[in-house]
Design an enzyme around this catalytic site. Structure first.
Site, PDB file in Angstrom:
ATOM      1  N   ARG A 101       0.743  -1.254   0.060  1.00 14.00           N
ATOM      2  CA  ARG A 101       0.067   0.110  -0.092  1.00 14.00           C
ATOM      3  C   ARG A 101       1.027   1.163   0.036  1.00 14.00           C
ATOM      4  O   ARG A 101       0.391   2.352   0.079  1.00 14.00           O
ATOM      5  CB  ARG A 101      -0.912  -0.122   1.017  1.00 14.00           C
ATOM      6  CG  ARG A 101      -1.859  -1.285   1.240  1.00 14.00           C
ATOM      7  CD  ARG A 101      -3.229  -0.908   2.292  1.00 14.00           C
ATOM      8  NE  ARG A 101      -3.944   0.204   1.788  1.00 14.00           N
ATOM      9  CZ  ARG A 101      -4.990   0.806   2.515  1.00 14.00           C
ATOM     10  NH1 ARG A 101      -5.226   0.285   3.766  1.00 14.00           N
ATOM     11  NH2 ARG A 101      -5.654   1.900   2.279  1.00 14.00           N
ATOM     12  N   ARG A 151      -0.869  -1.331  13.146  1.00  6.11           N
ATOM     13  CA  ARG A 151      -0.581  -0.852  12.087  1.00  6.11           C
ATOM     14  C   ARG A 151       0.268   0.316  12.459  1.00  6.11           C
ATOM     15  O   ARG A 151       1.269   0.720  12.097  1.00  6.11           O
ATOM     16  CB  ARG A 151      -1.713  -0.223  11.099  1.00  6.11           C
ATOM     17  CG  ARG A 151      -2.419  -1.518  10.728  1.00  6.11           C
ATOM     18  CD  ARG A 151      -1.514  -2.175   9.412  1.00  6.11           C
ATOM     19  NE  ARG A 151      -2.508  -3.238   8.989  1.00  6.11           N
ATOM     20  CZ  ARG A 151      -3.084  -3.200   7.977  1.00  6.11           C
ATOM     21  NH1 ARG A 151      -3.321  -2.188   7.193  1.00  6.11           N
ATOM     22  NH2 ARG A 151      -3.614  -4.322   7.350  1.00  6.11           N
ATOM     23  N   HIS A 180      -7.237  -1.717  13.223  1.00  2.81           N
ATOM     24  CA  HIS A 180      -7.194  -0.116  13.003  1.00  2.81           C
ATOM     25  C   HIS A 180      -8.156   0.347  14.039  1.00  2.81           C
ATOM     26  O   HIS A 180      -9.268  -0.297  14.247  1.00  2.81           O
ATOM     27  CB  HIS A 180      -7.892   0.085  11.563  1.00  2.81           C
ATOM     28  CG  HIS A 180      -6.663   0.397  10.459  1.00  2.81           C
ATOM     29  ND1 HIS A 180      -7.121  -0.010   9.189  1.00  2.81           N
ATOM     30  CD2 HIS A 180      -5.568   0.914  10.699  1.00  2.81           C
ATOM     31  CE1 HIS A 180      -6.007   0.185   8.350  1.00  2.81           C
ATOM     32  NE2 HIS A 180      -4.974   0.667   9.293  1.00  2.81           N
ATOM     33  N   CYS A 274     -13.717   3.167   6.267  1.00  2.00           N
ATOM     34  CA  CYS A 274     -12.483   3.103   5.734  1.00  2.00           C
ATOM     35  C   CYS A 274     -12.531   3.869   4.279  1.00  2.00           C
ATOM     36  O   CYS A 274     -11.388   4.007   3.632  1.00  2.00           O
ATOM     37  CB  CYS A 274     -12.494   1.601   5.447  1.00  2.00           C
ATOM     38  SG  CYS A 274     -12.218   0.532   6.860  1.00  2.00           S
TER      39      CYS A 274
HETATM   40  C1  LIG Z   1     -10.476   2.972   7.980  1.00  3.14           C
HETATM   41  N1  LIG Z   1      -9.728   2.260   7.358  1.00  3.14           N
HETATM   42  C2  LIG Z   1      -9.371   2.703   6.242  1.00  3.14           C
HETATM   43  C3  LIG Z   1      -9.544   0.990   7.443  1.00  3.14           C
HETATM   44  N2  LIG Z   1      -9.860   0.358   8.582  1.00  3.14           N
HETATM   45  N3  LIG Z   1      -9.082   0.593   6.442  1.00  3.14           N
HETATM   46  C4  LIG Z   1      -9.125  -0.841   5.717  1.00  3.14           C
HETATM   47  C5  LIG Z   1      -7.954  -1.198   5.140  1.00  3.14           C
HETATM   48  C6  LIG Z   1      -7.850  -2.501   4.436  1.00  3.14           C
HETATM   49  C7  LIG Z   1      -6.808  -2.913   3.576  1.00  3.14           C
HETATM   50  N4  LIG Z   1      -6.996  -4.256   2.948  1.00  3.14           N
HETATM   51  C8  LIG Z   1      -5.608  -2.989   4.652  1.00  3.14           C
HETATM   52  O1  LIG Z   1      -5.711  -4.025   5.283  1.00  3.14           O
HETATM   53  O2  LIG Z   1      -4.886  -2.121   4.992  1.00  3.14           O
END
Ligand SMILES: CN(C)C(=N)NCCC[C@H](N)C(=O)O
Length: 281
Positions: A101, A151, A180, A274
């Site tokens: 990402r 993260r 998250h 998200c």
């Molecule tokens: C609030 N947001 C942006 C989130 N909770 N993000 C989802 C991110 C999903 C992505 N596949 C990942 O794993 O980074």
């Protein structure tokens, strides 16, 4: 007396500015969270249709929605909330945890740098924007809440406090399904939140309970439905259609849930919030 006069001040809607990115290139070709299954089929066209209903819903509620151009090879770019954290026009940029990402950060940076209303602050620490940061302008004089454990690095919380000039309260996430902050806790209006206590360490649960004694509590089933991954304008709460039980709790608390189907995007590990970054300018 109008109908609006009967709504408590804290639960009145305020027009917002949002940033979104269409899932034109959305697929699940890598797995960086427990929700992603690279063997499960993904219908990209359906994801785009569901996303567009979400975008139109925000517009119909009276909000301004900017859109980023989706880029091939960046399938998670639809999760635009991860690209930065904006408070009072200062945009603290993202630095993604996983290399898959990493290139999304430049697209968000280019957006902020192309607009005079935002001052972009480049991050040195790993952080995934509004995935792990939330802001409440009227709670305790204006505070940010910040998640760590999966993260975002705790050092980014201090960097954000310095960039934004706001207290940042660090909260430890302990359940990998809720990797998250924004799948474990949500801002309902300018001063109150909802959260699932089990996603946080015991010490962080105490911190949240002390700061937000009137918080709406979600249970594990709500959190697993991604009910907390919602977007509220202070009254209208846009939430996914799997979360009807939590929507009822929000109605009882005086909010107005608006249900949107985002089932296809759940395969990437995200839902309503998200997909939507709030630009607080
Ligand atoms: C609030 N947001 C942006 C989130 N909770 N993000 C989802 C991110 C999903 C992505 N596949 C990942 O794993 O980074």
């Amino acid at each position: 007396m109008t109908e609006r006069d009967l709504i408590p001040t804290a639960r009145r809607p305020r027009p917002r500015t949002y940033l979104m990115c269409a899932p034109e290139h959305f697929v699940v070709e890598y797995a960086i969270n427990p929700w992603m299954d690279t063997t499960a089929p993904v219908d990209t066209d359906l994801a785009v249709k569901q996303w567009d209903v979400l975008r139109q819903t925000m517009v119909d509620l009276g909000h301004t929605v900017h859109v980023l151009t989706p880029q091939a090879g960046l399938p998670d770019m639809v999760f635009a909330a991860n690209g930065g954290f904006v408070v009072d026009g200062v945009a603290y940029g993202a630095k993604f945890r996983y290399p898959q990402r990493a290139d999304e950060a430049a697209a968000h940076r280019a957006f902020y740098e192309s607009r005079a209303e935002y001052a972009f602050v480049a991050p040195t620490q790993i952080n995934e924007g509004e995935g792990d940061f939330a802001y409440l302008p009227d709670a305790h004089g204006g505070i940010a809440l910040a998640g760590y454990g999966f993260r975002t690095e705790p050092a980014a919380h201090a960097e954000a406090a310095e960039a934004l000039g706001r207290p940042v309260i660090s909260l430890k996430l302990v359940d990998p399904r809720f990797y998250h902050l924004d799948v474990a806790l949500t801002v309902l209006d300018d001063e109150n939140i909802a959260y699932y206590p089990g996603a946080f360490s015991e010490a962080s649960q105490k911190v949240i309970a002390q700061l937000f004694p009137n918080a709406v509590i979600a249970d594990e089933a709500d959190a697993l439905a991604f009910a907390l991954n919602l977007v509220s304008d202070g009254r209208n709460v846009v939430i996914n259609t799997e979360s009807t039980a939590f929507a009822d709790k929000l109605t009882a608390a005086g909010y107005h849930p608006v249900l949107v189907d985002l089932a296809e995007l759940k395969k990437g590990g995200g839902s309503v919030k998200c997909c939507i970054a709030e630009l607080r300018d």
